[in-house]
Design an enzyme around this catalytic site. Structure first.
Site, PDB file in Angstrom:
ATOM      1  N   CYS A 113       0.818  -1.224   0.000  1.00  0.00           N
ATOM      2  CA  CYS A 113       0.000   0.000   0.000  1.00  0.00           C
ATOM      3  C   CYS A 113       0.848   1.270   0.000  1.00  0.00           C
ATOM      4  CB  CYS A 113      -0.931   0.013   1.202  1.00  0.00           C
ATOM      5  SG  CYS A 113      -1.957  -1.449   1.274  1.00  0.00           S
ATOM      6  N   HIS A 255      -3.499   7.035   2.619  1.00  0.00           N
ATOM      7  CA  HIS A 255      -3.911   5.725   2.113  1.00  0.00           C
ATOM      8  C   HIS A 255      -5.340   5.482   2.598  1.00  0.00           C
ATOM      9  CE1 HIS A 255      -4.172   1.610   1.173  1.00  0.00           C
ATOM     10  NE2 HIS A 255      -3.789   1.115   2.336  1.00  0.00           N
ATOM     11  N   ASN A 285     -10.212  -0.241   0.053  1.00  0.00           N
ATOM     12  CA  ASN A 285      -8.752  -0.169   0.062  1.00  0.00           C
ATOM     13  C   ASN A 285      -8.224  -0.734  -1.260  1.00  0.00           C
ATOM     14  OD1 ASN A 285      -6.028  -0.599   0.468  1.00  0.00           O
ATOM     15  ND2 ASN A 285      -6.251  -1.541   2.490  1.00  0.00           N
TER      16      ASN A 285
HETATM   17  O1  UT7 Z   1      -3.841  -1.605   3.495  1.00  0.00           O
HETATM   18  C1  UT7 Z   1      -3.128  -2.192   4.517  1.00  0.00           C
HETATM   19  C2  UT7 Z   1      -3.553  -1.659   5.766  1.00  0.00           C
HETATM   20  N1  UT7 Z   1      -4.713  -2.366   6.241  1.00  0.00           N
HETATM   21  C3  UT7 Z   1      -5.362  -1.865   7.256  1.00  0.00           C
HETATM   22  O2  UT7 Z   1      -5.018  -0.797   7.726  1.00  0.00           O
HETATM   23  C4  UT7 Z   1      -6.508  -2.658   7.860  1.00  0.00           C
HETATM   24  C5  UT7 Z   1      -6.664  -2.233   9.289  1.00  0.00           C
HETATM   25  N2  UT7 Z   1      -7.655  -3.004  10.026  1.00  0.00           N
HETATM   26  C6  UT7 Z   1      -8.971  -2.737   9.945  1.00  0.00           C
HETATM   27  O3  UT7 Z   1      -9.403  -1.887   9.193  1.00  0.00           O
HETATM   28  C7  UT7 Z   1      -9.863  -3.460  10.935  1.00  0.00           C
HETATM   29  O4  UT7 Z   1      -9.081  -4.183  11.829  1.00  0.00           O
HETATM   30  C8  UT7 Z   1     -10.937  -4.393  10.280  1.00  0.00           C
HETATM   31  C9  UT7 Z   1     -11.973  -3.560   9.530  1.00  0.00           C
HETATM   32  C10 UT7 Z   1     -10.262  -5.357   9.336  1.00  0.00           C
HETATM   33  C11 UT7 Z   1     -11.655  -5.184  11.357  1.00  0.00           C
HETATM   34  O5  UT7 Z   1     -12.285  -4.293  12.272  1.00  0.00           O
HETATM   35  P1  UT7 Z   1     -12.074  -4.450  13.857  1.00  0.00           P
HETATM   36  O6  UT7 Z   1     -12.899  -3.464  14.507  1.00  0.00           O
HETATM   37  O7  UT7 Z   1     -10.586  -4.411  14.114  1.00  0.00           O
HETATM   38  O8  UT7 Z   1     -12.662  -5.879  14.101  1.00  0.00           O
HETATM   39  P2  UT7 Z   1     -11.961  -7.137  14.819  1.00  0.00           P
HETATM   40  O9  UT7 Z   1     -11.016  -7.791  13.868  1.00  0.00           O
HETATM   41  O10 UT7 Z   1     -11.433  -6.710  16.170  1.00  0.00           O
HETATM   42  O11 UT7 Z   1     -13.195  -8.071  15.053  1.00  0.00           O
HETATM   43  C12 UT7 Z   1     -14.289  -7.693  15.923  1.00  0.00           C
HETATM   44  C13 UT7 Z   1     -15.410  -8.696  15.708  1.00  0.00           C
HETATM   45  C14 UT7 Z   1     -14.950 -10.142  15.701  1.00  0.00           C
HETATM   46  O12 UT7 Z   1     -16.001 -10.919  16.305  1.00  0.00           O
HETATM   47  P3  UT7 Z   1     -15.850 -11.456  17.799  1.00  0.00           P
HETATM   48  O13 UT7 Z   1     -14.609 -12.300  17.820  1.00  0.00           O
HETATM   49  O14 UT7 Z   1     -15.725 -10.218  18.659  1.00  0.00           O
HETATM   50  O15 UT7 Z   1     -17.120 -12.228  18.014  1.00  0.00           O
HETATM   51  C15 UT7 Z   1     -14.871 -10.492  14.244  1.00  0.00           C
HETATM   52  O16 UT7 Z   1     -15.057 -11.863  14.010  1.00  0.00           O
HETATM   53  O17 UT7 Z   1     -16.004  -8.453  14.421  1.00  0.00           O
HETATM   54  C16 UT7 Z   1     -16.050  -9.686  13.689  1.00  0.00           C
HETATM   55  N3  UT7 Z   1     -15.896  -9.396  12.269  1.00  0.00           N
HETATM   56  C17 UT7 Z   1     -16.939  -9.126  11.484  1.00  0.00           C
HETATM   57  N4  UT7 Z   1     -18.260  -9.064  11.740  1.00  0.00           N
HETATM   58  C18 UT7 Z   1     -19.062  -8.751  10.693  1.00  0.00           C
HETATM   59  C19 UT7 Z   1     -14.757  -9.315  11.544  1.00  0.00           C
HETATM   60  N5  UT7 Z   1     -15.058  -8.997  10.265  1.00  0.00           N
HETATM   61  C20 UT7 Z   1     -16.395  -8.893  10.210  1.00  0.00           C
HETATM   62  C21 UT7 Z   1     -17.290  -8.584   9.172  1.00  0.00           C
HETATM   63  N6  UT7 Z   1     -18.611  -8.515   9.470  1.00  0.00           N
HETATM   64  N7  UT7 Z   1     -16.876  -8.337   7.922  1.00  0.00           N
END
Ligand code: UT7
Length: 328
Positions: A113, A255, A285
């Site tokens: 990225c 980004h 992204n």
């Molecule tokens: O380009 C390279 C750079 N990339 C980035 O900067 C990405 C950075 N990361 C992010 O943008 C975020 O971490 C995500 C959008 C990928 C995820 O959001 P989050 O708030 O960090 O969610 P999490 O991974 O902490 O997950 C929270 C909960 C989990 O459920 P439990 O374990 O609490 O029951 C996940 O399983 O949300 C769940 N979850 C979803 N639920 C519905 C993860 N993805 C999804 C989804 N829909 N798509």
């Protein structure tokens, strides 16, 4: 040494749109969750017969037109991408052929990225040193080819697209020029965003395909912390290194990954919301394409005017991060 300026920008996105509602049919997610956690509403997906070089070609043509140059004026083409048409030869060579840029050397740059910001740094060094006069830097991706559409942690985030900038030697006394570049990397974070299969470590095999190792995998919350920290550090470093204050910045083009990352950074530094350009709601992204696509749109929408001080900020797999400071 010469000075180098951005002479033109371009952007291209494929026609097909993949909305959050479409994703609801594919994985256990919801439009509401995606908007709340990322700000993304839809992303564009390449047609089956479109590859990265096809998207790059369209963005390149539009940047050349804006620069008032033809393909034969180009001395070099740098394609920043993690989804080249083939690993060998470089994707930039296909673009060179399609464009008819017969005088240009062509090579790919791999910094995920942060690729476009790295590319601007390399390209402007070629121009400033006098090696080349006109360098085309492209960020282009068909990430849909390396995304597992049964993995809700990644498939909601990524989209396809291309952005480009023509770098040219600035006339003497011209205010418009690239002012500063800053690049960093930390390979100890390599596993945080990775496509493990298909390289020399784990060559493509039935086993790597069955284990889904050719897809992009990401440790989302660790990357979130890295992204937030690096974006803040990059803005603060640009200010410190250039002896300016935050109010001197007219626009920050980050980004485009997650609006919560931007909101968190805005809360930590004293930068008003209107000084950040965001289009991630429409494209998601797009990795190396995200900064040049956003830069082009910001300029088209009149958010950047001649004389403005613009900071391009990116971070991603590697880990890599960096900025370009531009006097428009
Ligand atoms: O380009 C390279 C750079 N990339 C980035 O900067 C990405 C950075 N990361 C992010 O943008 C975020 O971490 C995500 C959008 C990928 C995820 O959001 P989050 O708030 O960090 O969610 P999490 O991974 O902490 O997950 C929270 C909960 C989990 O459920 P439990 O374990 O609490 O029951 C996940 O399983 O949300 C769940 N979850 C979803 N639920 C519905 C993860 N993805 C999804 C989804 N829909 N798509």
């Amino acid at each position: 040494m010469y000075e180098c300026r951005i002479a033109g920008t371009g952007r291209y996105v494929p026609e097909r749109i993949l909305s959050n509602k479409d994703l609801e049919e594919m994985v256990d997610t919801s439009d509401e969750w995606i908007i709340q956690r990322t700000g993304i509403r839809e992303r564009h997906i390449a047609a089956e017969d479109e590859s990265t070089s096809d998207l790059a070609l369209q963005a390149a043509r539009s940047a050349l037109e804006q620069a008032g140059l033809g393909p034969l004026d180009l001395d070099a083409i740098i394609l920043a991408t993690l989804t080249p048409d083939t690993y060998c030869p470089a994707g930039a060579c296909y673009v060179q052929k399609l464009l008819g840029a017969e005088n240009a050397c062509a090579f790919d740059l791999s910094a995920a990225c942060t690729g476009f910001v790295y590319g601007i740094t390399v390209g402007s060094s070629l121009v400033r040193s006098g090696v080349h006069s006109n360098v085309l830097v492209i960020g282009a991706e068909t990430l849909s080819r390396v995304i597992d559409y049964s993995d809700r942690n990644t498939c909601i985030l990524f989209g396809d697209g291309a952005g480009a900038a023509v770098l040219s030697r600035a006339e003497e006394g011209s205010e418009s020029r690239l002012l500063d570049h800053y690049l960093r990397s930390d390979g100890s974070g390599a596993d945080l965003i990775i496509m493990p299969g298909g390289g020399s470590k784990q060559p493509a095999s039935v086993a790597t395909v069955e284990a889904k190792q050719h897809f992009l995998s990401m440790q989302g919350s660790d990357v979130f912390k890295f992204a937030t920290r690096s974006m803040q550090v990059l803005i603060e470093t640009a200010i410190e290194r250039n002896g300016i204050s935050i109010s001197d910045l007219d626009l920050v083009v980050p980004h485009q990954v997650n609006s919560r990352i931007i909101d968190t950074v805005l809360r930590k530094i004293d930068l008003p919301e209107e000084k950040i350009y965001l289009n991630l709601q429409r494209y998601g992204n797009t990795s190396a394409a995200s900064v040049p696509m956003a830069l082009h749109e910001a300029a088209e929408e009149g958010r950047i005017e001649p004389g403005n001080l613009v900071l391009l900020v990116a971070f991603g797999a590697g880990l890599t991060w960096g900025y370009n400071l531009v006097r428009w």
